[in-house]
Design a protein around this motif. Structure first.
Motif, mmCIF file in Angstrom:
data_model
loop_
_atom_site.group_PDB
_atom_site.id
_atom_site.type_symbol
_atom_site.label_atom_id
_atom_site.label_comp_id
_atom_site.label_asym_id
_atom_site.label_seq_id
_atom_site.Cartn_x
_atom_site.Cartn_y
_atom_site.Cartn_z
ATOM 1 N N THR A 87 44.656 37.175 48.921
ATOM 2 C CA THR A 87 44.654 36.731 48.001
ATOM 3 C C THR A 87 45.182 37.665 47.088
ATOM 4 O OG1 THR A 87 43.193 35.257 47.982
ATOM 5 C CG2 THR A 87 43.103 35.811 45.729
ATOM 6 N N TYR A 88 45.701 37.838 46.292
ATOM 7 C CA TYR A 88 46.535 39.038 45.136
ATOM 8 C C TYR A 88 45.921 38.769 43.635
ATOM 9 C CZ TYR A 88 49.456 39.724 49.493
ATOM 10 O OH TYR A 88 50.222 39.472 50.844
ATOM 11 N N ILE A 89 45.450 39.349 43.329
ATOM 12 C CA ILE A 89 44.463 40.075 42.146
ATOM 13 C C ILE A 89 45.160 40.510 41.435
ATOM 14 C CG2 ILE A 89 42.196 40.473 41.618
ATOM 15 C CD1 ILE A 89 40.358 39.672 44.034
ATOM 16 N N PHE A 90 45.348 40.281 40.054
ATOM 17 C CA PHE A 90 46.379 40.369 39.397
ATOM 18 C C PHE A 90 44.942 41.322 37.487
ATOM 19 C CE2 PHE A 90 49.736 38.851 41.427
ATOM 20 C CZ PHE A 90 50.362 40.064 41.800
ATOM 21 N N LEU A 91 44.904 42.608 37.767
ATOM 22 C CA LEU A 91 43.552 42.272 36.423
ATOM 23 C C LEU A 91 44.705 43.089 35.559
ATOM 24 C CD1 LEU A 91 40.389 42.939 38.847
ATOM 25 C CD2 LEU A 91 41.411 40.748 37.678
ATOM 26 N N ASP A 92 44.778 42.707 34.173
ATOM 27 C CA ASP A 92 45.214 43.242 32.876
ATOM 28 C C ASP A 92 44.274 43.865 31.813
ATOM 29 O OD1 ASP A 92 47.355 44.689 32.161
ATOM 30 O OD2 ASP A 92 48.317 42.390 30.484
ATOM 31 N N GLU A 93 44.932 45.104 31.061
ATOM 32 C CA GLU A 93 43.655 45.103 30.526
ATOM 33 C C GLU A 93 42.433 45.489 31.190
ATOM 34 O OE1 GLU A 93 44.381 46.903 28.057
ATOM 35 O OE2 GLU A 93 46.438 46.406 28.246
ATOM 36 N N ILE A 94 41.702 45.715 32.399
ATOM 37 C CA ILE A 94 40.473 45.655 32.753
ATOM 38 C C ILE A 94 39.790 46.922 32.091
ATOM 39 C CG2 ILE A 94 40.989 48.395 34.364
ATOM 40 C CD1 ILE A 94 39.699 46.020 36.513
ATOM 41 N N GLN A 95 39.829 47.389 31.331
ATOM 42 C CA GLN A 95 39.000 48.263 30.625
ATOM 43 C C GLN A 95 38.024 47.926 29.969
ATOM 44 O OE1 GLN A 95 41.748 48.362 29.538
ATOM 45 N NE2 GLN A 95 41.429 47.774 27.432
ATOM 46 N N ARG A 96 38.657 46.864 29.423
ATOM 47 C CA ARG A 96 37.871 45.749 28.358
ATOM 48 C C ARG A 96 36.030 45.630 29.343
ATOM 49 N NH1 ARG A 96 35.398 40.878 26.449
ATOM 50 N NH2 ARG A 96 36.472 39.732 28.085
ATOM 51 N N ILE A 97 35.954 45.479 30.467
ATOM 52 C CA ILE A 97 35.477 44.953 30.993
ATOM 53 C C ILE A 97 33.732 45.659 31.498
ATOM 54 C CG2 ILE A 97 34.591 43.364 33.454
ATOM 55 C CD1 ILE A 97 36.121 41.784 31.311
ATOM 56 N N LYS A 98 32.655 46.146 31.167
ATOM 57 C CA LYS A 98 32.049 47.393 31.548
ATOM 58 C C LYS A 98 31.535 47.011 32.531
ATOM 59 C CE LYS A 98 27.315 48.782 30.331
ATOM 60 N NZ LYS A 98 26.233 48.521 29.399
ATOM 61 N N GLY A 99 32.080 47.913 33.330
ATOM 62 C CA GLY A 99 30.964 47.700 34.709
ATOM 63 C C GLY A 99 32.389 47.871 36.181
ATOM 64 N N TRP A 100 33.797 47.661 35.327
ATOM 65 C CA TRP A 100 34.818 47.696 35.986
ATOM 66 C C TRP A 100 35.011 48.052 37.432
ATOM 67 C CZ3 TRP A 100 39.166 50.370 37.674
ATOM 68 C CH2 TRP A 100 39.389 51.336 36.957
ATOM 69 N N HIS A 101 34.852 49.079 37.731
ATOM 70 C CA HIS A 101 35.401 50.041 38.665
ATOM 71 C C HIS A 101 34.068 49.572 39.665
ATOM 72 C CE1 HIS A 101 31.861 52.421 37.303
ATOM 73 N NE2 HIS A 101 32.698 51.913 35.856
ATOM 74 N N ASP A 102 33.290 49.210 39.511
ATOM 75 C CA ASP A 102 32.269 49.144 40.905
ATOM 76 C C ASP A 102 32.719 47.472 41.301
ATOM 77 O OD1 ASP A 102 30.325 50.905 40.557
ATOM 78 O OD2 ASP A 102 28.822 50.276 38.776
ATOM 79 N N ALA A 103 32.796 46.821 40.151
ATOM 80 C CA ALA A 103 33.749 45.044 40.316
ATOM 81 C C ALA A 103 34.867 45.510 41.232
ATOM 82 C CB ALA A 103 33.733 44.321 39.238
ATOM 83 N N VAL A 104 35.536 46.707 41.000
ATOM 84 C CA VAL A 104 37.200 45.900 41.983
ATOM 85 C C VAL A 104 36.951 46.990 42.996
ATOM 86 C CG1 VAL A 104 39.000 47.603 42.003
ATOM 87 C CG2 VAL A 104 38.483 46.780 39.884
ATOM 88 N N ASN A 105 35.530 47.676 43.534
ATOM 89 C CA ASN A 105 35.436 48.620 44.536
ATOM 90 C C ASN A 105 34.848 47.529 44.790
ATOM 91 O OD1 ASN A 105 36.385 51.237 44.414
ATOM 92 N ND2 ASN A 105 34.709 52.062 43.729
ATOM 93 N N ALA A 106 34.107 46.805 44.527
ATOM 94 C CA ALA A 106 33.530 45.287 45.544
ATOM 95 C C ALA A 106 34.974 44.617 46.630
ATOM 96 C CB ALA A 106 32.084 45.180 45.167
ATOM 97 N N MET A 107 35.230 44.276 44.533
ATOM 98 C CA MET A 107 36.939 43.436 45.820
ATOM 99 C C MET A 107 37.261 44.127 46.546
ATOM 100 S SD MET A 107 37.449 41.137 42.368
ATOM 101 C CE MET A 107 37.359 42.654 41.397
ATOM 102 N N ARG A 108 37.486 44.935 47.302
ATOM 103 C CA ARG A 108 38.796 45.664 47.659
ATOM 104 C C ARG A 108 37.778 45.749 49.131
ATOM 105 N NH1 ARG A 108 38.628 50.282 50.124
ATOM 106 N NH2 ARG A 108 36.575 50.821 49.160
ATOM 107 N N VAL A 109 36.299 45.333 49.317
ATOM 108 C CA VAL A 109 35.847 45.950 50.364
ATOM 109 C C VAL A 109 35.248 44.633 50.778
ATOM 110 C CG1 VAL A 109 32.952 47.036 51.424
ATOM 111 C CG2 VAL A 109 34.645 48.550 49.935
ATOM 112 N N ALA A 110 35.055 43.835 49.973
ATOM 113 C CA ALA A 110 34.782 42.430 50.541
ATOM 114 C C ALA A 110 35.391 41.094 50.588
ATOM 115 C CB ALA A 110 33.828 41.955 49.854
ATOM 116 N N PHE A 111 36.424 41.498 49.932
ATOM 117 C CA PHE A 111 37.695 40.241 49.664
ATOM 118 C C PHE A 111 38.351 40.964 50.793
ATOM 119 C CE2 PHE A 111 36.087 39.056 45.158
ATOM 120 C CZ PHE A 111 35.126 39.036 45.582
ATOM 121 N N ASP A 112 39.230 39.263 51.021
ATOM 122 C CA ASP A 112 41.236 39.749 51.827
ATOM 123 C C ASP A 112 41.838 39.878 50.871
ATOM 124 O OD1 ASP A 112 43.389 39.798 52.930
ATOM 125 O OD2 ASP A 112 42.915 38.235 54.108
#
Length: 423
Positions: A87-112
């Motif tokens: 899956t190719y994931i495109f997240l625009d204006e990500i700063q609006r999401i509180k805790g975005w960095h934890d979510a992105v790190n988790a997706m990077r590890v858990a998802f293909d």
């Protein structure tokens, strides 16, 4: 235009890290084209025949999505993963999401998945990315349009010699005229066309400048920083001073003294804080000095150049002054765009405008509006003649026709430089 216009250099840089576990983070001045780059990446991948199920594309400023936290973001992407491949994931204006960095790190590890993100500059500074993503990202730094991109966005098809071109309506336009417009209005993609008037440009840049100052600098400083940024009037004065002095050596002390002579009381520490904020927000880019003889960087008296010369026109009231220094700013922008590492050269009290380095190639460059007067020729050529190594030397001249080579120094026209024939 609703159609996406190609920006191949940035597309190649983003795709060069495709299908790695590195998060691709697109940064740059507001409105320089970061969101469009994500769309171009997706469009490029779709040409390979990937199904729609291979993509998750989110503009996180859309509150209708119901995504407000990192957990919300993670759960949404998990629910929309491609069941039969990456899956190719495109997240625009990500700063609006509180805790975005934890979510992105988790997706990077858990998802293909392959992750691409953008965000407002105030929240995606290099120092903060290092903290949030800890070496698990690659930064794709975008600038407003280069001159060649500007010509393309204006719909001009150049002739073989690149001295003139034809517009979509069949009008003939010279390259000199295009350069004059570019040096006045800059290269913000949304207003890169030949129909833009000064009034239209002024209205657009007023909104851009206010967004950068209010959102990327003052709001961020209010919530997240200990810097001394609180006085809008002083900040505007400093920004105008820097814009008026592009290409001049500056220090916090010299700027503070200059502002005080104009009636503004400001300390060196305050100036230093404002300078950092302006470079953090990608409004200005510092260019450090380099000792050509000693082969070492000098940490004092850098020059500052604008990300977009149209900002200077807006701040300076569209005064047709100091074209040579504005042209120098455009050359600096072009070098960064093409991936060169750029410094100001110093040699025994003489200055070389730029020392450009890329992939082991070193080029010494002078930039000037013209070379008609003997005094000007001496000023521009003598510093290059003083350099005793065998690296390339060139002078980029905005107007006039000259011999191509003087004492082994190449004389370049704007077309030869900006259209990539030499650099």
């Amino acid at each position: 235009m609703s159609e996406l216009l190609a920006r191949p250099i940035y597309l190649q840089r983003a795709l060069s890290f495709r299908d790695t576990d590195l998060v691709k983070v697109v940064t740059g001045l507001r409105r320089c084209g970061k969101s469009s780059l994500l769309a171009l990446v997706r469009e490029s991948l779709q040409t390979e025949g990937l199904p729609d199920s291979s993509f998750v594309t989110l503009n996180l400023e859309d509150i209708g999505l119901g995504i407000n936290t990192g957990n919300d973001l993670y759960d949404y992407c998990k629910a929309h993963l491609n069941p039969s491949g990456r899956t190719y994931i495109f997240l625009d204006e990500i700063q609006r999401i509180k805790g975005w960095h934890d979510a992105v790190n988790a997706m990077r590890v858990a998802f293909d998945c392959d992750l691409y993100v953008t965000g407002s500059n105030a929240f995606l500074l290099s120092s903060e990315l290092s903290t949030y993503l800890s070496g698990r990202y690659v930064e794709v730094r975008m600038l407003p349009l280069s001159f060649e991109e500007y010509v393309y966005f204006c719909g001009v098809k150049l002739n073989a010699s690149r001295t003139a071109g034809v517009t979509l309506s069949g009008e003939i336009v010279t390259c000199d005229d295009l350069m004059s417009r570019y040096l006045t209005y800059g290269g913000m993609p949304a207003i890169a066309n030949l129909d833009v008037t000064q009034g239209m440009h002024e209205a657009y840049m007023a909104g851009l400048y206010d967004a950068v100052v209010v959102r990327d600098i003052f709001d961020r400083e209010r919530h997240a920083s200990k810097r001394l940024i609180s006085n809008r009037e002083t900040f505007d004065r400093l920004t105008r001073f820097l814009a008026d002095n592009v290409g001049n050596q500056c220090s916090a002390n010299s700027i503070a003294n200059a502002l005080e002579s104009r009636g503004a009381r400001v300390s060196r520490d305050t100036v230093a804080s404002y300078l950092t904020a302006l470079t953090d927000a990608y409004v200005f880019y510092p260019c450090e000095r380099y000792d050509i003889h000693g082969k070492a960087l000098l940490r004092t008296l850098p020059k500052y150049f604008l990300a977009d010369v149209g900002i200077r026109s807006y701040l300076e009231g569209y005064r047709p002054s100091d074209v040579g220094r504005v042209f120098e700013n455009a050359v600096f922008h072009e070098l960064l765009y093409r991936g060169w590492s750029v410094h100001v050269g110093k040699l025994y009290g003489k200055e070389v405008d730029f020392v450009a380095v890329r992939d082991g190639r070193v080029v010494y460059l002078q930039v000037t509006d013209e070379l008609f007067a003997e005094e000007t020729r001496k000023r521009e050529l003598d510093p290059l003649r003083s350099i005793r190594d065998n690296h390339e030397k060139a002078v980029i001249v905005r107007q006039g026709t000259y011999e191509r080579d003087v004492d082994g120094i190449r004389i370049l026209t704007p077309s030869e430089f900006f259209f990539g024939e030499y650099m």
